[in-house]
Design a protein around this motif. Sequence first.
Motif, PDB file in Angstrom:
ATOM      1  N   SER A  17       0.819  -1.212   0.000  1.00 17.42           N
ATOM      2  CA  SER A  17       0.000   0.000   0.000  1.00 17.42           C
ATOM      3  C   SER A  17       0.852   1.261   0.000  1.00 17.42           C
ATOM      4  O   SER A  17       0.440   2.283  -0.555  1.00 17.42           O
ATOM      5  CB  SER A  17      -0.932   0.002   1.222  1.00 17.42           C
ATOM      6  N   ALA A  21       0.734   4.909  -3.498  1.00 22.68           N
ATOM      7  CA  ALA A  21       0.268   6.284  -3.350  1.00 22.68           C
ATOM      8  C   ALA A  21       1.382   7.316  -3.452  1.00 22.68           C
ATOM      9  O   ALA A  21       1.118   8.466  -3.793  1.00 22.68           O
ATOM     10  CB  ALA A  21      -0.454   6.448  -2.008  1.00 22.68           C
ATOM     11  N   ARG A  73      -6.917  10.260   3.452  1.00 25.49           N
ATOM     12  CA  ARG A  73      -6.985   9.045   2.633  1.00 25.49           C
ATOM     13  C   ARG A  73      -7.665   9.302   1.289  1.00 25.49           C
ATOM     14  O   ARG A  73      -7.357   8.631   0.304  1.00 25.49           O
ATOM     15  CB  ARG A  73      -7.691   7.948   3.425  1.00 25.49           C
ATOM     16  N   ALA A  76      -4.855  10.586  -0.697  1.00 28.61           N
ATOM     17  CA  ALA A  76      -3.958   9.486  -1.049  1.00 28.61           C
ATOM     18  C   ALA A  76      -4.570   8.620  -2.150  1.00 28.61           C
ATOM     19  O   ALA A  76      -3.861   8.142  -3.048  1.00 28.61           O
ATOM     20  CB  ALA A  76      -3.665   8.633   0.183  1.00 28.61           C
ATOM     21  N   ALA A  77      -5.892   8.420  -2.109  1.00 32.94           N
ATOM     22  CA  ALA A  77      -6.556   7.655  -3.154  1.00 32.94           C
ATOM     23  C   ALA A  77      -6.446   8.364  -4.499  1.00 32.94           C
ATOM     24  O   ALA A  77      -6.220   7.728  -5.540  1.00 32.94           O
ATOM     25  CB  ALA A  77      -8.024   7.432  -2.790  1.00 32.94           C
ATOM     26  N   ALA A  80      -2.941   7.792  -5.784  1.00 29.65           N
ATOM     27  CA  ALA A  80      -2.770   6.436  -6.316  1.00 29.65           C
ATOM     28  C   ALA A  80      -3.444   6.289  -7.676  1.00 29.65           C
ATOM     29  O   ALA A  80      -2.901   5.657  -8.589  1.00 29.65           O
ATOM     30  CB  ALA A  80      -3.347   5.412  -5.331  1.00 29.65           C
ATOM     31  N   SER A 242      -1.034   0.418  -7.322  1.00 30.73           N
ATOM     32  CA  SER A 242      -2.123   1.405  -7.285  1.00 30.73           C
ATOM     33  C   SER A 242      -3.419   0.777  -6.790  1.00 30.73           C
ATOM     34  O   SER A 242      -4.136   1.363  -5.959  1.00 30.73           O
ATOM     35  CB  SER A 242      -2.320   2.017  -8.673  1.00 30.73           C
ATOM     36  N   ALA A 245      -3.060   0.133  -3.038  1.00 29.43           N
ATOM     37  CA  ALA A 245      -3.153   1.367  -2.260  1.00 29.43           C
ATOM     38  C   ALA A 245      -4.596   1.860  -2.183  1.00 29.43           C
ATOM     39  O   ALA A 245      -5.083   2.241  -1.108  1.00 29.43           O
ATOM     40  CB  ALA A 245      -2.255   2.436  -2.875  1.00 29.43           C
TER      41      ALA A 245
END
Length: 308
Positions: A17, A21, A73, A76-77, A80, A242, A245
């Motif tokens: 993970s 990202a 998050r 971060a998504a 990714a 990706s 993550a």
Amino acid sequence: MIQPQSTVDRVARGVVSTFGAGLFLGLTPAAALAGWWLVPAMVLAAVVAVLFALSTRESPAGGVAPLVGILGRIAAAAAAATTFGRYVLPGRPEVGAVMLVIVVAGVVLLAPPLPGVVDRVAAVIVVGVLVLVVVSCFAIAPVDLAVAPPADAAGANSPLGLAPAALLLYLCFVGSPSAVRWERVAVVGVALAVSLAVAVAVLWQLGGERLALSAAPLRDALAAADAARVDGVLVVGVTVASVSALRGVLGEIRELAPVRPAHVVALAAAAAALGGLLLEPEYTIAGASVLLLGEAGIRLLGGRRDKA
């Protein structure tokens, strides 16, 4: 998301993970800030991640921490998803980013939890691809630039950029967390060893100035090393990283959501897709790093207040 039960599964999930990202695109803005100083900046970011892993509480904290964590998050998504788009569909990266978020969100919401062996296989694939990139970059000496860049060019070596570069690279060490603190430390240790090797290899081939301008730094480093034949393998590694993550952060968002977790995940996925569509990766990476660092700080302060 049900956490994997074995130590190996938890560490594997955390490792795979972390790369999806931050590492594949994070080297570019870090090089723009610090040049070769991104290498000690990466170590500094890992040290901060270890300190928070050892000191913050492992159960979700109340108050504002879950909200900050969800926002971090989502960023971060988006990072990714942009990583997938840049490497897998370079002609239309925004389309690739949106497609990946939709597919992975559907898997997180509708599919049963995947067995732990999936995380172990994914970690082996991603680490193996990154090792291949490092070996390929060091297999041939870099070509000197015909025209030297100006002294004040982006990516010029500057220790003043160490702290902001470390902030950006913090995202490289905050993958899906484990329930046990020493497992988090193990994740950071593995991620640091691989990330340092990749950073030095890419810098060796491109230099700070060229790296600072690269849209897909690992691909450009392979091209500079006359190893473009490895590009297909790199695409596989980027895809696995990706997806892992995104699966990790969306699963964590579902766990952090105070009410209606499925709805929160759907809204988070929509926001991540929009971020991948509209924002450059340096903004989503920086936003994710700042917010996740803030979440860790809030949890640390909350844990100390509870003990007082």
